[in-house]
Design an enzyme around this catalytic site. Structure first.
Site, PDB file in Angstrom:
ATOM      1  N   ASN A  30      -1.989   0.332   6.785  1.00 11.54           N
ATOM      2  CA  ASN A  30      -1.299  -0.938   7.074  1.00 11.54           C
ATOM      3  C   ASN A  30      -0.386  -1.878   6.429  1.00 11.54           C
ATOM      4  O   ASN A  30      -0.595  -3.040   6.387  1.00 11.54           O
ATOM      5  CB  ASN A  30      -2.726  -1.735   7.957  1.00 11.54           C
ATOM      6  N   LYS A  38       0.504  -1.199   0.031  1.00 11.00           N
ATOM      7  CA  LYS A  38      -0.153   0.093   0.121  1.00 11.00           C
ATOM      8  C   LYS A  38       1.078   1.326   0.143  1.00 11.00           C
ATOM      9  O   LYS A  38       2.040   1.146   0.335  1.00 11.00           O
ATOM     10  CB  LYS A  38      -0.746   0.044   1.201  1.00 11.00           C
ATOM     11  N   TYR A  47     -12.585  -1.828  -3.192  1.00  7.09           N
ATOM     12  CA  TYR A  47     -13.065  -1.908  -1.742  1.00  7.09           C
ATOM     13  C   TYR A  47     -14.664  -1.800  -1.618  1.00  7.09           C
ATOM     14  O   TYR A  47     -15.122  -1.549  -0.367  1.00  7.09           O
ATOM     15  CB  TYR A  47     -12.266  -1.086  -0.819  1.00  7.09           C
ATOM     16  N   GLU A  49      -9.497 -10.501  -7.531  1.00  8.10           N
ATOM     17  CA  GLU A  49      -8.708  -9.441  -7.201  1.00  8.10           C
ATOM     18  C   GLU A  49      -7.392  -9.442  -8.234  1.00  8.10           C
ATOM     19  O   GLU A  49      -6.980  -8.510  -8.680  1.00  8.10           O
ATOM     20  CB  GLU A  49      -8.105  -9.208  -5.776  1.00  8.10           C
ATOM     21  N   HIS A  88      -2.200  -5.353   1.550  1.00  9.27           N
ATOM     22  CA  HIS A  88      -3.216  -5.989   1.429  1.00  9.27           C
ATOM     23  C   HIS A  88      -3.092  -7.584   1.333  1.00  9.27           C
ATOM     24  O   HIS A  88      -2.025  -8.030   0.675  1.00  9.27           O
ATOM     25  CB  HIS A  88      -3.925  -5.570   0.381  1.00  9.27           C
TER      26      HIS A  88
HETATM   27  P1  IDP Z   1      -7.747  -6.785   5.784  1.00 10.30           P
HETATM   28  O1  IDP Z   1      -7.138  -5.703   4.998  1.00 10.30           O
HETATM   29  O2  IDP Z   1      -7.096  -6.969   7.136  1.00 10.30           O
HETATM   30  O3  IDP Z   1      -8.557  -7.656   5.441  1.00 10.30           O
HETATM   31  P2  IDP Z   1     -10.499  -5.370   5.974  1.00 10.30           P
HETATM   32  O4  IDP Z   1     -11.209  -5.383   7.369  1.00 10.30           O
HETATM   33  O5  IDP Z   1     -11.057  -6.172   5.031  1.00 10.30           O
HETATM   34  O6  IDP Z   1      -8.958  -5.725   6.500  1.00 10.30           O
HETATM   35  O7  IDP Z   1     -10.501  -3.747   5.732  1.00 10.30           O
HETATM   36  C1  IDP Z   1      -9.909  -3.342   4.366  1.00 10.30           C
HETATM   37  C2  IDP Z   1      -8.780  -2.197   4.748  1.00 10.30           C
HETATM   38  O8  IDP Z   1      -9.422  -1.175   5.290  1.00 10.30           O
HETATM   39  C3  IDP Z   1      -7.689  -2.333   5.993  1.00 10.30           C
HETATM   40  O9  IDP Z   1      -6.617  -2.981   5.411  1.00 10.30           O
HETATM   41  C4  IDP Z   1      -7.555  -0.879   6.435  1.00 10.30           C
HETATM   42  O10 IDP Z   1      -6.553  -0.276   5.352  1.00 10.30           O
HETATM   43  C5  IDP Z   1      -8.706  -0.323   6.084  1.00 10.30           C
HETATM   44  N1  IDP Z   1      -9.461  -0.224   7.606  1.00 10.30           N
HETATM   45  C6  IDP Z   1     -10.154  -1.410   8.076  1.00 10.30           C
HETATM   46  N2  IDP Z   1     -10.664  -1.152   9.304  1.00 10.30           N
HETATM   47  C7  IDP Z   1     -10.387   0.313   9.476  1.00 10.30           C
HETATM   48  C8  IDP Z   1     -10.563   1.206  10.589  1.00 10.30           C
HETATM   49  O11 IDP Z   1     -11.339   0.894  11.563  1.00 10.30           O
HETATM   50  N3  IDP Z   1     -10.291   2.475  10.384  1.00 10.30           N
HETATM   51  C9  IDP Z   1      -9.428   2.876   9.008  1.00 10.30           C
HETATM   52  N4  IDP Z   1      -9.131   2.212   8.379  1.00 10.30           N
HETATM   53  C10 IDP Z   1      -9.543   0.626   8.381  1.00 10.30           C
HETATM   54 MG    MG Z   2     -10.014  -7.743   3.741  1.00 12.90          MG
END
Ligand code: IDP
Ligand code: MG
Length: 139
Positions: free
Chosen positions: A114, A11, A51, A128, A117
């Site tokens: 984070n 990312k 997304y 994807e 992905h």
């Molecule tokens: P994942 O990437 O671990 O599968 P998901 O729940 O699918 O997590 O969420 C997709 C992406 O959305 C996350 O990787 C993160 O970048 C963002 N995200 C998820 N939860 C939050 C939040 O509570 N605050 C801000 N961004 C979030």
């Molecule tokens: Mg996810």
């Protein structure tokens, strides 16, 4: 039969913070081989579509803004049990909850920014991968 491929993105924060080399090393040292890879930038439309499953979540707009803020690296990875093993390698969405030595524990800034992905199912890995790569770009 389990699909042995998964899809990942490094990312924008990974690129901004100079962590590309270290993250790719962690991926290959964990036994994944690279079947496709590109340096690109998502348009707003692409990020919204990628997304779409999160469109009702409060962080959706922030997520789209962040994912379009700079370039990303998209890749298809191959390994036995790829989807599950890659989710283990990247760790919890929230780096403060991620296991030590996972990619997110080492390189993520926050739950939003984070670092990486990873697909969450074989079906999403296929969807994807096809979203980002044509068949002539996969080796
Ligand atoms: P994942 O990437 O671990 O599968 P998901 O729940 O699918 O997590 O969420 C997709 C992406 O959305 C996350 O990787 C993160 O970048 C963002 N995200 C998820 N939860 C939050 C939040 O509570 N605050 C801000 N961004 C979030
Ligand atoms: Mg996810």
């Amino acid at each position: 039969m389990a699909n042995n491929r998964t899809f990942t993105m490094l990312k924008p924060d990974s690129i901004e913070n100079g962590n590309i080399g270290n993250i790719i090393s962690m991926i290959t040292e964990a036994g994944f081989s690279i079947k496709a890879m590109k340096f690109t930038r998502l348009s707003e439309q692409q990020a919204k579509e990628f997304y779409a499953v999160h469109s009702e979540r409060p962080f959706y707009n922030e997520l789209v803004e962040y994912m379009t803020s700079g370039p990303i690296i998209a890749a298809i990875l191959e390994k036995n049990n790829a989807v599950e093993d890659f989710r283990t390698l990247i760790g919890n969405t929230d780096p403060s909850l991620a296991e030590k030595n996972t990619i997110r524990a080492k390189y993520a800034e926050s739950k939003g920014r984070n670092a990486v992905h990873g697909s969450d199912s074989d079906e999403n890995a296929r969807i994807e991968s096809e979203f980002h790569f044509s068949s002539s770009e996969i080796f």
